[in-house]
Design an enzyme around this catalytic site. Structure first.
Site, short mmCIF file in Angstrom:
data_model
loop_
_atom_site.label_atom_id
_atom_site.label_comp_id
_atom_site.label_asym_id
_atom_site.label_seq_id
_atom_site.Cartn_x
_atom_site.Cartn_y
_atom_site.Cartn_z
N ARG A 1 12.21 -13.60 39.98
CA ARG A 1 10.82 -13.70 40.46
C ARG A 1 10.96 -13.63 42.17
NH1 ARG A 1 9.99 -19.66 41.08
NH2 ARG A 1 9.85 -19.24 43.31
N HIS B 1 6.50 -19.23 43.03
CA HIS B 1 6.38 -19.65 41.70
C HIS B 1 4.82 -19.34 41.20
CE1 HIS B 1 6.19 -22.29 38.17
NE2 HIS B 1 5.42 -22.92 38.66
N TYR C 1 13.22 -22.92 50.01
CA TYR C 1 14.29 -23.31 49.15
C TYR C 1 15.41 -22.00 48.91
CZ TYR C 1 11.06 -21.98 45.56
OH TYR C 1 10.15 -21.31 44.61
#
Lengths: 441, 359
Positions: B250, B254, B263
């Site tokens: 990805r 998100h 993160y």
């Protein structure tokens, strides 16, 4: 035609965002989809694309200011042939395409509508078939209170969020005089007192010129919130001990020459950290957290040792993961790296999470001791004061010795004085005689 | 890539082979795949922009997963039915869903957006992994009806941690359901890394349930197409379920509510950037002389035009009638709902700007 772009809700249910950088200035041409600014929300830092083509007229929010979702942040003069004339006579606009005056914000999300934009109600709202239409907004306990006091909610002026009536509103609507009916005595029924407080906050015009007001953003805001949360949820108790660390300083001198420690930063903080780790191993219940939601005490079998650091971004507490399992050279290396990245301002978010206990080395500022506030989620924090040569009774005689003061604050919900004292006394005992590093570990 | 990963087009744009599977290579086919991937990427970028302008409440970007989705989408036959997750815009486009309908759902003006029966493409499911059970039940039904189609269901690596997915695997295995479990392993379940989700590679899970599991290079559209086609054919011919783990990444957040910089590190993103699914297909097309600069310019211009059109159509989308909320409660209406509808309409009419009486 002047278009207004309002701060959208870029996350789900956000109410505000901080403008970080404007990429455009008044007079700059922009096209539909072009990024005009970067904003930071509680969830993410994102870039905002403008939905219009034209020329920037005005930026309505300065950088580093926090803006409510739904407020206009930039205006664009849309490029049409008669852009100028239209701006001059607002009556004759929008013949070719009626501007859809829709708020570019979504149904169902937490847009904070300014009161002025609230959908106005028609005055004759009480159609007989719609009892729900005029029912005042109040929570059941407030309705009960109103009923008990005999107050008609329809005449109460609401002050709560979204126009809801609060208990205080109900009490304020009571006729003056017999105020003794109030079955809930804790708050005084007369709302006269609060008027003094706001007046206090108004800056005196004379002194305002000699005061600077700084916006509270970023790390400052996070620190403030964390400190308030910690200070007012965890009942703090702090203990102090003054200790002769001369032997520790001698050990440090030898360690500096040790081959194993070559090239590593060897300072008092390293041995204080080691001493605290050994004290934790002897008193493991200090390395714990209070889980309010679960009503449990979480004992941790690992020590992520936080070190409070003054960094270019402000106060940060990065931690050394699994510090309990590290040898002295490994600990020195980790400490060195932690301090270096903190000073460079490149501390990774992961390094700031998951700490279990913290050391704050306020001695570097030359002070003797202090009462540290717990890093939220931890049960103990050790403050290390300056190490100074002082007169000290040593083997029956007063001699100059190197002395420091240690302070340990702990969360009294889960740590009693006995446990806190043992941890502090053990740490001090090790620093007084570092042989205990061997005998106790 | 581990050994055993099916790949036909490596990240440098060179064709490779695999002992168990075969890719279909034709200039026309490859150009079509490229076109669809390019459009899904451009459409997705437009949706992100529209969300940032406040036109959408949320958008989950597919950036980086174009090959997995367009490959799987092209493998589908007319009678096959898809149960998507919520990021499967590429497959939606392959099924003929108007992208405006995808956007309308994320704008909050419709609860669905398209007719699943017409498109053979189920509504998006935002509850993680629950569509995998629905899909399995639907596949079992297809088998009982003697339908010629199979079911493809999409889910992510994070969903494999849901009990629903394991239950679906077991039901499908025991009942020999004609279903393909298409897992796009994009390495991140929001902020939780893949290695914190599973001890074994995801495709190996199938072994324990008793059906084959295959890992494909999810950034290789040829591998995704070939293996999905094979798995669907197995399902249709009564050989039962297959798990495909499309190993991908990805590239974006998100969703538009997320900030991946918090993160994951830039090195990882740079590694996957070199494995871009479109770049490698473009390299192949150019190397073989099957497409030139003019072709790619045309594709880009077409995509741009359609994106501008999509933007305009979305901005012109009307808000739904507030009374619509009562429309589908009962198939044939109900006295209580009628009463509630009337009361709600009367309440709405008390607002000064209510339709027909604005000042």
């Amino acid at each position: 035609m002047v278009r207004e772009f309002t701060m959208p809700d870029v996350g789900e249910g956000l109410t505000e965002a901080e403008i970080l950088t404007w990429y455009v200035q008044p007079g700059d041409p922009v096209t539909d989809g072009q990024t005009v600014c970067e904003v930071e929300t509680a969830k993410a830092t994102v870039e905002l694309p403008i939905p219009y083509t034209g020329v920037v007229r005005e930026l309505l929010a300065a950088e580093r200011t926090t803006v409510e979702v739904g407020s206009v942040i930039i205006t664009i003069a849309e490029e049409t042939q008669e852009a100028q004339e239209e701006a001059a006579q607002p009556g004759g606009t929008g013949q070719e395409e009626a501007p859809p005056q829709r708020q570019p914000v979504l149904v169902g999300y937490g847009v904070s509508d300014a009161p002025a934009r609230r959908r106005p109600r028609t005055p004759a709202a009480s159609a007989p078939g719609t009892p729900g239409g005029t029912r005042p907004l109040a929570k059941p306990p407030v309705r009960k209170l109103a009923k008990d006091l005999g107050v008609d909610l329809r005449v109460v002026i609401p002050s709560g969020p979204h126009g809801t009536i609060t208990r205080d509103d109900v009490r304020a609507a009571l006729p003056p005089g017999p105020a003794g009916h109030d079955p809930a005595p804790p708050s005084p029924p007369v709302p006269a007192a609060p008027s003094a407080a706001p007046a206090d906050r108004l800056p005196d015009p004379g002194t305002a010129a000699r005061e600077t007001r700084l916006p509270v953003t970023g790390v400052r805001r996070a620190t403030a919130r964390a400190m308030v949360a910690s200070a007012f949820t965890a009942p703090h108790a702090t203990e102090f001990v003054t200790v002769d660390v001369t032997r520790t300083m001698k050990l440090l001198k030898r360690l500096k020459e040790d081959e194993e420690m070559a090239g590593l930063r060897v300072g008092p903080l390293l041995l204080v950290a080691k001493a605290l780790l050994v004290a934790i191993a002897r008193n493991p219940h200090i390395n714990a957290a209070w889980d309010e939601a679960a009503q449990q005490i979480v004992l941790k079998q690992y020590v992520n040792l936080g070190i409070a650091a003054a960094t270019p971004r402000g106060l940060l507490v990065p931690n050394i993961k699994d510090a309990h399992a590290k040898t002295l050279p490994e600990l020195a290396r980790a400490l060195d790296q932690l301090v270096r990245t903190a000073r460079e301002g490149t501390t990774a978010p992961a390094a700031l999470r998951g700490g279990t206990v913290t050391i704050t080395n306020i001695g570097v500022f030359g002070v003797d001791t202090g009462t540290p506030i717990l890093n939220p989620g931890e049960a103990a924090i050790l403050a290390v004061g300056a190490i100074k040569e002082r007169p000290w009774v040593h083997r029956g005689a007063v001699r100059p010795r190197q002395v420091t003061t240690l302070a340990l604050s702990f969360d009294h919900r889960l740590v009693d004085g006995e446990l806190g004292s043992k941890v502090l006394a053990d740490t001090a005992a090790i620093l007084e005689d570092p042989n205990r590093l061997i005998t106790w570990s | 890539m581990t050994t055993g990963t099916v790949q036909f087009l490596n990240h440098e744009g060179e064709l490779t082979s695999h002992p168990d599977h075969e890719a279909e290579i034709s200039p026309d086919g490859l150009r079509k795949l490229y076109h669809d991937m390019a459009w899904s990427r451009r459409m997705d970028a437009e949706a992100v922009t529209l969300q940032r302008q406040g036109e959408l409440g949320l958008w989950p970007s597919l950036l980086g997963q174009e090959a997995a989705q367009i490959g799987a989408g092209h493998a589908l036959g007319a009678a096959d039915y898809v149960f998507p997750s919520y990021r499967d815009h590429g497959i939606a486009l392959c099924r003929g869903v108007d992208p405006l309908d995808l956007l309308r759902m994320f704008r909050g003006v419709t609860n669905g957006g398209w007719d699943p029966a017409e498109k053979n493409f189920h509504l998006y499911t935002l509850v993680i992994g629950s569509q995998v059970l629905h899909a399995t039940g639907y596949a079992m039904g297809l088998a009982k009806d003697g339908s010629p189609g199979a079911v493809l269901t999409c889910f992510g690596d994070g969903a494999t941690s849901q009990g629903d997915v394991s239950e679906a695997f077991n039901f499908a295995a025991v009942y020999h359901a004609p279903i393909v479990f298409f897992c796009q392993n994009n390495q991140w379940a929001i902020s939780e890394a893949n290695e914190r989700q599973t001890r074994v590679p995801l495709h190996q899970r199938a072994d324990g349930f008793g059906f084959p599991g295959v890992r494909v290079d999810g950034n290789d559209v040829l591998a995704c197409l070939a293996v999905t086609k094979w798995a669907l054919e197995r399902a249709r011919s009564g050989e039962g379920p297959t798990l495909i783990e499309a190993f991908t990444y990805r590239m974006g957040a998100h969703t538009t509510s997320d900030d991946p910089l918090r993160y994951r590190d830039g090195e990882e993103v740079a590694y996957w950037n070199l494995r871009d699914p479109l770049a490698r297909l473009r390299t192949l097309l150019e190397a073989r002389g099957w497409a030139d600069g003019a072709y790619f310019d045309t594709v880009a211009a077409q995509c741009e035009e359609r994106a501008v059109d999509l933007r305009a159509r979305l901005r012109a989308t009307p808000d739904p009638d507030p009374g619509d909320i009562f429309a589908h409660v009962h198939a044939d209406g109900h006295a209580l709902v009628d009463e509630e509808r009337a009361r709600f309409a009367a309440y709405q009419a008390t607002f000064a700007d209510a339709a027909g009486r604005g000042e």
